[in-house]
Design a protein around this motif. Structure first.
Motif, short mmCIF file in Angstrom:
data_model
loop_
_atom_site.label_atom_id
_atom_site.label_comp_id
_atom_site.label_asym_id
_atom_site.label_seq_id
_atom_site.Cartn_x
_atom_site.Cartn_y
_atom_site.Cartn_z
N PHE A 111 0.85 -1.19 0.00
CA PHE A 111 0.00 0.00 0.00
C PHE A 111 0.88 1.24 0.00
O PHE A 111 1.77 1.39 0.84
CB PHE A 111 -0.91 0.02 1.23
CG PHE A 111 -1.83 1.20 1.27
CD1 PHE A 111 -2.95 1.25 0.45
CD2 PHE A 111 -1.58 2.28 2.11
CE1 PHE A 111 -3.81 2.34 0.46
CE2 PHE A 111 -2.43 3.38 2.13
CZ PHE A 111 -3.54 3.40 1.31
N VAL A 112 0.66 2.10 -0.98
CA VAL A 112 1.41 3.35 -1.05
C VAL A 112 0.80 4.32 -0.05
O VAL A 112 -0.40 4.63 -0.15
CB VAL A 112 1.36 3.96 -2.47
CG1 VAL A 112 2.14 5.27 -2.51
CG2 VAL A 112 1.92 2.97 -3.48
N LYS A 172 1.38 9.29 -1.92
CA LYS A 172 0.53 9.45 -3.11
C LYS A 172 0.31 10.93 -3.39
O LYS A 172 0.41 11.39 -4.54
CB LYS A 172 -0.83 8.79 -2.88
CG LYS A 172 -0.89 7.28 -3.00
CD LYS A 172 -2.35 6.84 -3.07
CE LYS A 172 -2.50 5.33 -3.14
NZ LYS A 172 -2.67 4.72 -1.82
N ILE A 173 0.00 11.70 -2.35
CA ILE A 173 -0.25 13.13 -2.51
C ILE A 173 0.99 13.84 -3.06
O ILE A 173 0.90 14.67 -3.98
CB ILE A 173 -0.70 13.75 -1.19
CG1 ILE A 173 -2.10 13.23 -0.81
CG2 ILE A 173 -0.71 15.28 -1.26
CD1 ILE A 173 -2.55 13.61 0.59
N GLN A 174 2.15 13.52 -2.49
CA GLN A 174 3.40 14.13 -2.97
C GLN A 174 3.63 13.82 -4.44
O GLN A 174 3.96 14.71 -5.24
CB GLN A 174 4.58 13.61 -2.14
CG GLN A 174 5.93 14.18 -2.59
CD GLN A 174 7.12 13.46 -1.94
OE1 GLN A 174 6.95 12.58 -1.11
NE2 GLN A 174 8.32 13.84 -2.35
N TYR A 175 3.43 12.56 -4.82
CA TYR A 175 3.65 12.14 -6.20
C TYR A 175 2.68 12.85 -7.16
O TYR A 175 3.08 13.40 -8.18
CB TYR A 175 3.49 10.62 -6.30
CG TYR A 175 3.80 10.05 -7.67
CD1 TYR A 175 4.92 10.45 -8.38
CD2 TYR A 175 2.98 9.07 -8.23
CE1 TYR A 175 5.22 9.91 -9.63
CE2 TYR A 175 3.27 8.52 -9.47
CZ TYR A 175 4.38 8.95 -10.17
OH TYR A 175 4.66 8.41 -11.40
N LEU A 176 1.40 12.85 -6.79
CA LEU A 176 0.39 13.46 -7.66
C LEU A 176 0.59 14.97 -7.78
O LEU A 176 0.42 15.54 -8.86
CB LEU A 176 -1.01 13.14 -7.16
CG LEU A 176 -1.42 11.67 -7.20
CD1 LEU A 176 -2.81 11.47 -6.61
CD2 LEU A 176 -1.37 11.12 -8.61
N PRO A 181 -7.91 -2.35 -3.03
CA PRO A 181 -7.56 -1.74 -1.74
C PRO A 181 -6.59 -0.56 -1.86
O PRO A 181 -6.60 0.33 -1.02
CB PRO A 181 -6.94 -2.90 -0.95
CG PRO A 181 -6.54 -3.91 -1.99
CD PRO A 181 -7.53 -3.77 -3.10
N GLN A 182 -5.79 -0.54 -2.93
CA GLN A 182 -4.80 0.53 -3.10
C GLN A 182 -5.47 1.89 -3.21
O GLN A 182 -4.89 2.91 -2.81
CB GLN A 182 -3.98 0.25 -4.36
CG GLN A 182 -2.84 1.21 -4.59
CD GLN A 182 -1.73 1.07 -3.56
OE1 GLN A 182 -1.52 1.96 -2.74
NE2 GLN A 182 -1.02 -0.05 -3.59
N MET A 183 -6.70 1.94 -3.72
CA MET A 183 -7.37 3.21 -3.97
C MET A 183 -8.39 3.57 -2.88
O MET A 183 -9.22 4.46 -3.07
CB MET A 183 -8.08 3.17 -5.33
CG MET A 183 -7.16 3.03 -6.52
SD MET A 183 -6.13 4.51 -6.78
CE MET A 183 -4.50 3.89 -6.35
N ARG A 184 -8.29 2.92 -1.73
CA ARG A 184 -9.27 3.18 -0.68
C ARG A 184 -9.16 4.59 -0.09
O ARG A 184 -10.08 5.07 0.59
CB ARG A 184 -9.14 2.15 0.44
CG ARG A 184 -7.82 2.19 1.21
CD ARG A 184 -7.80 1.16 2.33
NE ARG A 184 -6.60 1.22 3.15
CZ ARG A 184 -5.56 0.42 3.02
NH1 ARG A 184 -5.55 -0.50 2.07
NH2 ARG A 184 -4.51 0.54 3.83
N ASP A 185 -8.05 5.26 -0.35
CA ASP A 185 -7.83 6.60 0.21
C ASP A 185 -8.00 7.71 -0.83
O ASP A 185 -7.51 8.83 -0.64
CB ASP A 185 -6.44 6.70 0.83
CG ASP A 185 -5.32 6.41 -0.17
OD1 ASP A 185 -5.62 5.97 -1.30
OD2 ASP A 185 -4.14 6.62 0.19
N THR A 186 -8.72 7.43 -1.93
CA THR A 186 -8.85 8.41 -3.01
C THR A 186 -9.41 9.75 -2.52
O THR A 186 -8.92 10.82 -2.91
CB THR A 186 -9.73 7.86 -4.15
OG1 THR A 186 -9.00 6.81 -4.83
CG2 THR A 186 -10.10 8.93 -5.16
#
Length: 280
Positions: free
Chosen positions: A17-18, A23-27, A50-55
């Motif tokens: 899980f990233v 994720k925020i930094q990368y995006l 599950p990887q996208m559960r924090d979208t």
């Protein structure tokens, strides 16, 4: 040429899980590169992806004040679309409609007929909320299940989508089976037959194949191409582990070699490539 960067597609199949802050930094780094659109997340069941559960949390952390890049979120059904359209920051809703009956049921637990009904519902949601629906035609270059496939079938799907007033349609090479010849032939047919539709190329490739596929799409008249930095991602169901997204850096270099003007911030691109090492 519209470049669509797809970190969501690149990340969704990772075993680890990233973290949300990474994720925020990368995006946020990707938002500075100059892409037309960022396929940044998805509103699907966390049991499935599950990887996208924090979208939603990732979206809250994005800095959209100094970028021209628009946001796209993928959904698998009307419920996901209802969630996605509630966010004013999101301009595009993406839905995978499969040309293969088998893959449609594997991917969204719907028949193709049921999926078309949901597309109509989602299109209405998008119209009412000022969003635009992007339909990806999964298995758009063939499938491994023995389901019927031809360019005529893809054209028939496009005709039905046009009747629903879908303006952006992206045939997708889900398993990396396309050849340059097939890419050029299909897109030439679609672009000539449906001039009012914006067609995107969402292609997968093995190492070394990306540039010839990009050139084939360009020859056919495509002006919207999806990619992911370093070629990460691709369909988790693809049998070949080397089949990933088109590497964005290779797409960019190929387009520049073809003398196609791109508004890309090269320093931001290099920074994004560095951050991607931590993500992946």
């Amino acid at each position: 040429m519209k470049l669509i960067e797809c970190p969501r597609d690149a990340m969704q199949g990772l075993d680890h899980f990233v973290p949300t802050d990474l994720k925020i930094q990368y995006l946020n780094t990707l938002l500075q590169v100059g892409f037309d659109t960022l396929d940044f997340g998805s509103f699907v069941s966390p049991k499935v992806i599950p990887q996208m559960r924090d979208t939603a949390e990732v979206l809250a952390g994005l800095d959209l004040t100094v970028t021209r890049t628009k946001l796209l979120a993928i959904v698998a059904n009307r419920r996901g679309a209802e969630q996605a359209v509630a966010y004013p920051q999101i301009q595009y809703i993406g839905f995978p409609l499969s040309v293969s009956e088998t893959f449609q049921q594997r991917n969204t637990n719907r028949t193709i007929a049921q999926a078309f009904i949901e597309v109509a519902d989602m299109q209405q949601l998008c119209v009412e909320s000022g969003k635009q629906l992007v339909v990806y035609l999964s298995m758009g270059f063939g499938n491994p299940y023995g389901d019927p496939y031809s360019s005529a079938i893809v054209s028939d799907f496009t005709e039905k989508l046009l009747q629903l007033r879908i303006g952006i349609i992206a045939p997708s090479d889900t398993i990396g089976s396309s050849t340059p010849e097939a890419i050029e032939t299909l897109f030439q047919l679609l672009i000539q037959t449906f001039p009012s539709v914006e067609f995107g190329a969402h292609l997968h490739a093995r190492p070394g194949e990306a540039r010839v596929k990009v050139r084939a799409a360009v020859r056919a008249g495509v002006n919207r191409i999806d990619g992911a930095l370093r070629g990460f991602g691709g369909c988790p169901m693809a049998a070949d582990a080397l089949t990933g997204n088109l590497p964005t850096e290779e797409i960019i270099q190929t387009l520049l070699d073809e003398e196609i003007a791109l508004a890309i911030n090269q320093s931001a691109l290099q920074k994004a490539l560095m951050v991607s090492s931590a993500v992946f």
